[in-house]
Design a protein around this motif. Structure first.
Motif, short mmCIF file in Angstrom:
data_model
loop_
_atom_site.label_atom_id
_atom_site.label_comp_id
_atom_site.label_asym_id
_atom_site.label_seq_id
_atom_site.Cartn_x
_atom_site.Cartn_y
_atom_site.Cartn_z
N ASP A 364 27.57 -37.40 -9.66
CA ASP A 364 28.99 -37.12 -9.90
C ASP A 364 29.23 -35.70 -10.39
O ASP A 364 30.28 -35.40 -10.94
N ALA A 371 31.15 -34.95 -4.03
CA ALA A 371 32.62 -34.90 -4.09
C ALA A 371 33.12 -33.69 -4.88
O ALA A 371 34.29 -33.63 -5.26
N ASP A 373 34.56 -30.21 -6.07
CA ASP A 373 35.54 -29.23 -5.59
C ASP A 373 35.11 -27.89 -6.17
O ASP A 373 35.62 -27.44 -7.18
#
Lengths: 398, 92
Positions: A364, A371, A373
């Motif tokens: 994470d 994922a 950014d």
């Protein structure tokens, strides 16, 4: 009667298969040939050799073959100038337990006569060979590795406690280009640990001072002085010109900025941090191992993370940790050994202990996770506000 | 008893010790016992709700407790719990 040279050659031919250049050339050209060990002297090797060959002068054969051959069953082709020294060298290898050794019939001379491809090595100058002789002797470095170092570019963030020893040793090692990023000037209180600076250079920009020291140690090294702070606006340009970045920053916003920029430019980041008697070190290889933020998702508040200026640091600790960084940078540049990627090394000088912790990629991770950014942000604001408005400032996950 | 290794920034809060023995069968209990013994540590590593701050890494032996069972990770005699906040120092 003692055997003559011709007797020795004849005996060698009885046990060592000879391979014609034309039989092995297609495999060599296709890149799936045997390990070619060229046992000629350095002056001969420098004139040209078989593509992909490894150079071990016959006098060093026994001591160095283990470092390049690996297992004793590996297919090896020994070559020399005319095919006789290689026969004798092959007998030696056979005696050492290498079971799949042949000799190049007619040697390099016949190979060349048959118009097979030849590599002419880029070589160290005699002065370089002398200066870096202790590196050249190490099988894992050798002349090829030294040439690689001379072609390498290392960027050091900070020419202070960590950057001083790291820059000094990287320059001594012949890393061809060293960038020193520091907007600070040398202060008398730096000299207890920042060994690249001197008393008579107090007041000079640290990068400039570092360049003077490096020039005196190894004039061949190109030193790029970047006398400013690393910011969002300049970090990508800075990193993109270098092969490895050594983080000796003194604050969290710069460390998190560097961590993200290293990911964006895919530059390996060699990390260390220090306080009092304790040092941390690790290596962050973008998308191959964990990143800085996998390890430390958030910086602690200022009272839990005092600077060395506030809490002090043992001068010599900087030398240990800066040199661990230099070691790791050289390994990264040469692609040798096991770096600290995936591990955090903690050095406690007071207890004289080294502790190793496992560091894993965080699935994470807001910087390197699938994922993520990833973009450069306002790290000052994020570091000041972690725990309160981290999510909106730096895209941190909960 | 479990050995808790104290980072330099928290040593003042435990009277200068580098390690402290603490009781408990999980990471949470051990750290709770540490904070009972040395309340100044609690003020630094725990949120007002009593949870560990995100900036506090905890290792059980050499493994990140976040990847084990975090504060529920079982520990016992012979295990080492290491508190690890990031350090910034490097340059100046």
């Amino acid at each position: 009667m003692s055997p003559t040279y011709q007797d020795l050659i004849a005996r060698a031919r009885e046990v060592i298969p000879e391979v014609e250049p034309s039989d092995v050339a297609p495999r060599v050209e296709a890149g799936d040939g045997p390990l070619i060990v060229d046992v000629r002297e350095t002056g001969e090797w420098d004139q040209g050799h078989l593509p992909g060959a490894v150079h071990i002068p016959r006098g060093f054969l026994e001591s160095r073959i283990g470092g390049v051959a690996g297992d004793t069953g590996r297919e090896m082709l020994v070559s020399c100038a005319g095919g006789q020294r290689s026969l004798l060298a092959a007998v030696t290898l056979r005696d050492m337990g290498y079971t799949n050794v042949s000799s190049l019939a007619g040697g390099f001379a016949r190979w060349k006569q048959n118009d097979h491809p030849v590599e002419v090595p880029r070589i160290l100058t005699p002065a370089q060979r002398s200066r870096y002789s202790r590196h050249v002797l190490i099988p894992e470095v050798g002349e090829e590795g030294q040439l690689k170092l001379l072609d390498s570019k290392a960027l050091l963030i900070g020419a202070g406690g960590l950057g001083s020893p790291a820059a000094y040793y990287l320059a001594a090692a012949g890393v061809g280009t060293i960038g020193l990023v520091d907007d600070d000037v040398v202060d008398e209180s730096n000299l207890q640990r920042q060994i690249i600076h001197t008393t008579d250079r107090v007041g000079m920009n640290k990068g400039e001072s570092g360049r003077e020291a490096i020039r005196a140690l190894n004039p061949e090294v190109q030193v790029n002085v970047h006398p400013f702070r690393v910011t969002r606006d300049n970090v990508l340009d800075l990193l993109s010109g270098y092969d490895v970045v050594v983080d000796g920053a003194d604050n969290f916003p710069t460390r998190y900025l560097l961590a993200d920029a290293a990911l964006m430019t895919k530059t390996p980041l060699v990390h260390a941090s220090i306080l009092r008697f304790e040092g941390h070190a690790s290596v962050f290889v973008p998308y191959d191992g964990p990143c800085y933020r996998c390890l430390f998702p958030e910086p602690p508040p200022p009272d839990l993370a005092p600077s060395c200026g506030e809490a002090g640091v043992l001068g010599v600790l900087c030398g240990v940790m800066g040199n661990i960084q230099a070691t790791e940078a050289i390994k990264v540049l040469l692609g040798i050994g096991d770096t600290l990627s995936g591990r955090l090394l903690i050095y406690d000088a007071l207890g004289m202990t080294f502790t190793e912790l496992k560091v894993r990629r965080d699935p994470d991770c807001p910087s390197c996770g699938p994922a993520a950014d990833l973009r450069l942000r306002d790290y000052e604001a994020w570091c000041a506000g972690v725990g309160t408005h981290a999510s909106e400032v730096a895209g941190a996950t909960a | 008893m479990t050995i808790v290794k104290i980072p330099p920034v928290l040593r003042q809060a435990v009277g200068g010790e580098r390690t402290v023995q603490a009781a408990g069968t999980t990471v949470g209990e051990v750290l709770g016992n540490l904070c009972d013994q040395h309340p100044a540590v609690g003020a630094q590593i725990l949120t007002p709700e009593g949870d560990l701050h995100k900036y506090v890494n905890v290792y059980v032996n050499d493994e990140d407790a976040r990847l084990l069972q975090w504060t529920d990770t079982p520990v016992g005699t012979g295990d080492t719990v290491l508190i690890l906040p990031a350090m910034a120092g490097g340059s100046r």
